[in-house]
Design a protein around this motif. Structure first.
Motif, PDB file in Angstrom:
ATOM      1  N   LEU A   1      45.952 -30.938 -22.028  1.00 31.83           N
ATOM      2  CA  LEU A   1      44.954 -31.605 -22.859  1.00 31.83           C
ATOM      3  C   LEU A   1      44.883 -33.093 -22.531  1.00 31.83           C
ATOM      4  N   ALA A   2      46.032 -33.731 -22.370  1.00 33.07           N
ATOM      5  CA  ALA A   2      46.056 -35.158 -22.032  1.00 33.07           C
ATOM      6  C   ALA A   2      45.372 -35.406 -20.695  1.00 33.07           C
ATOM      7  N   HIS A   3      45.592 -34.538 -19.733  1.00 37.23           N
ATOM      8  CA  HIS A   3      44.958 -34.686 -18.423  1.00 37.23           C
ATOM      9  C   HIS A   3      43.461 -34.377 -18.498  1.00 37.23           C
ATOM     10  N   LEU A   4      43.090 -33.433 -19.330  1.00 36.40           N
ATOM     11  CA  LEU A   4      41.673 -33.134 -19.539  1.00 36.40           C
ATOM     12  C   LEU A   4      40.965 -34.341 -20.161  1.00 36.40           C
ATOM     13  N   CYS A   5      41.572 -34.944 -21.180  1.00 37.06           N
ATOM     14  CA  CYS A   5      40.977 -36.116 -21.827  1.00 37.06           C
ATOM     15  C   CYS A   5      40.824 -37.271 -20.839  1.00 37.06           C
ATOM     16  N   ALA A   6      41.783 -37.439 -19.958  1.00 34.78           N
ATOM     17  CA  ALA A   6      41.702 -38.516 -18.963  1.00 34.78           C
ATOM     18  C   ALA A   6      40.585 -38.262 -17.954  1.00 34.78           C
ATOM     19  N   GLY A   7      40.209 -37.000 -17.735  1.00 33.12           N
ATOM     20  CA  GLY A   7      39.209 -36.670 -16.736  1.00 33.12           C
ATOM     21  C   GLY A   7      37.875 -36.223 -17.292  1.00 33.12           C
ATOM     22  N   ILE A   8      37.574 -36.576 -18.533  1.00 31.55           N
ATOM     23  CA  ILE A   8      36.307 -36.157 -19.138  1.00 31.55           C
ATOM     24  C   ILE A   8      35.114 -36.624 -18.315  1.00 31.55           C
ATOM     25  N   ASP A   9      35.173 -37.837 -17.821  1.00 29.61           N
ATOM     26  CA  ASP A   9      34.035 -38.372 -17.076  1.00 29.61           C
ATOM     27  C   ASP A   9      33.768 -37.558 -15.813  1.00 29.61           C
ATOM     28  N   TYR A  10      34.825 -37.096 -15.155  1.00 30.65           N
ATOM     29  CA  TYR A  10      34.662 -36.275 -13.950  1.00 30.65           C
ATOM     30  C   TYR A  10      34.009 -34.931 -14.293  1.00 30.65           C
ATOM     31  N   LEU A  11      34.428 -34.322 -15.386  1.00 35.01           N
ATOM     32  CA  LEU A  11      33.913 -33.006 -15.758  1.00 35.01           C
ATOM     33  C   LEU A  11      32.566 -33.061 -16.465  1.00 35.01           C
ATOM     34  N   PHE A  12      32.391 -34.049 -17.375  1.00 33.03           N
ATOM     35  CA  PHE A  12      31.221 -34.054 -18.249  1.00 33.03           C
ATOM     36  C   PHE A  12      30.445 -35.368 -18.257  1.00 33.03           C
ATOM     37  N   GLY A  13      30.743 -36.303 -17.378  1.00 31.20           N
ATOM     38  CA  GLY A  13      30.098 -37.613 -17.371  1.00 31.20           C
ATOM     39  C   GLY A  13      28.718 -37.601 -16.729  1.00 31.20           C
ATOM     40  N   PRO A  14      28.206 -38.776 -16.353  1.00 29.94           N
ATOM     41  CA  PRO A  14      26.870 -38.880 -15.760  1.00 29.94           C
ATOM     42  C   PRO A  14      26.711 -38.078 -14.464  1.00 29.94           C
ATOM     43  N   HIS A  15      27.797 -37.892 -13.755  1.00 28.27           N
ATOM     44  CA  HIS A  15      27.776 -37.090 -12.525  1.00 28.27           C
ATOM     45  C   HIS A  15      28.728 -35.905 -12.666  1.00 28.27           C
ATOM     46  N   GLY A  16      28.887 -35.395 -13.878  1.00 29.40           N
ATOM     47  CA  GLY A  16      29.852 -34.337 -14.176  1.00 29.40           C
ATOM     48  C   GLY A  16      29.691 -33.099 -13.316  1.00 29.40           C
ATOM     49  N   VAL A  17      30.815 -32.534 -12.914  1.00 29.79           N
ATOM     50  CA  VAL A  17      30.765 -31.345 -12.062  1.00 29.79           C
ATOM     51  C   VAL A  17      30.517 -30.068 -12.869  1.00 29.79           C
ATOM     52  N   LEU A  18      30.768 -30.091 -14.176  1.00 32.68           N
ATOM     53  CA  LEU A  18      30.527 -28.911 -15.008  1.00 32.68           C
ATOM     54  C   LEU A  18      29.250 -29.050 -15.824  1.00 32.68           C
ATOM     55  N   MET A  19      29.130 -30.134 -16.552  1.00 34.46           N
ATOM     56  CA  MET A  19      27.956 -30.424 -17.377  1.00 34.46           C
ATOM     57  C   MET A  19      27.693 -31.929 -17.271  1.00 34.46           C
ATOM     58  N   ILE A  20      26.435 -32.317 -17.277  1.00 30.45           N
ATOM     59  CA  ILE A  20      26.107 -33.732 -17.121  1.00 30.45           C
ATOM     60  C   ILE A  20      25.858 -34.371 -18.483  1.00 30.45           C
ATOM     61  N   ASP A  21      26.622 -35.423 -18.767  1.00 34.71           N
ATOM     62  CA  ASP A  21      26.501 -36.226 -20.001  1.00 34.71           C
ATOM     63  C   ASP A  21      26.614 -35.434 -21.292  1.00 34.71           C
TER      64      ASP A  21
END
Length: 179
Positions: A129-149
């Motif tokens: 969970l801590a690592h997921l929270c640190a990488g939110i921008d990669y997964l869900f940010g403006p250029h997210g690989v899973l969902m964008i923004d």
């Protein structure tokens, strides 16, 4: 062993009083300064999937696109709810669900996809969970690989603190849609 008899009595008492004062003041400060999680996690808690293996785990392809949709939904709900300062953009989340075909999932297709998606969340603990929270921008940010923004990054840390006696996190299953 230091022979304190060579010091005058008043100096010894003053020194002991000073030492006791430092201990009394310093002990509560050290208890409050405990980290939310072990310091060894810090170097891998990044937004870089090369260093953060949990980002690679949560962003890899699954067997079916339906399972990926359910995994992404569940992951966004987890990140938006369990990470400090994060929130879910419901409008963009709904758009993702419409374009991914979520609302068309029914029957056996739903069951198979849910089984595959749920298997990704076995053994989720506070470290992941801590690592997921640190990488939110990669997964869900403006250029997210899973969902964008869909999920705002927040502080990059989980809510709550690490409990080594109970590190696992219970994640509720997605409710099966009617129909």
């Amino acid at each position: 062993m230091i022979d304190i008899s060579v010091f005058p009595r008043s100096t010894t008492r003053r020194s002991l009083s000073l030492l006791a004062g430092i201990l009394i003041i310093g002990l509560p400060c050290s208890l409050h300064a405990q980290e939310k999680y072990p310091a060894s996690w810090r170097k891998t808690m990044t937004n870089d999937p090369v260093k953060n293996t949990y980002l690679r785990k949560f962003s890899r392809k699954l067997a079916t696109p339906e399972a990926e949709t359910l995994r992404n939904l569940k992951l966004s709900k987890l990140a938006g709810g369990a990470c400090e300062g994060s929130s879910i953009n419901k409008k963009k989340g709904t758009n993702y669900l419409k374009t991914s075909g979520y609302f068309a999932l029914k029957g056996k297709v739903w069951d198979d996809a849910a089984f595959l998606a749920e298997s990704e969340f076995r053994n989720v603990d506070f470290r992941s969970l801590a690592h997921l929270c640190a990488g939110i921008d990669y997964l869900f940010g403006p250029h997210g690989v899973l969902m964008i923004d869909v999920v705002s990054p927040g502080t990059g840390e989980p809510r709550g603190s690490y409990d080594p006696a109970n590190p696992y996190i219970r994640i509720e299953p997605l409710p099966k849609p009617a129909g």
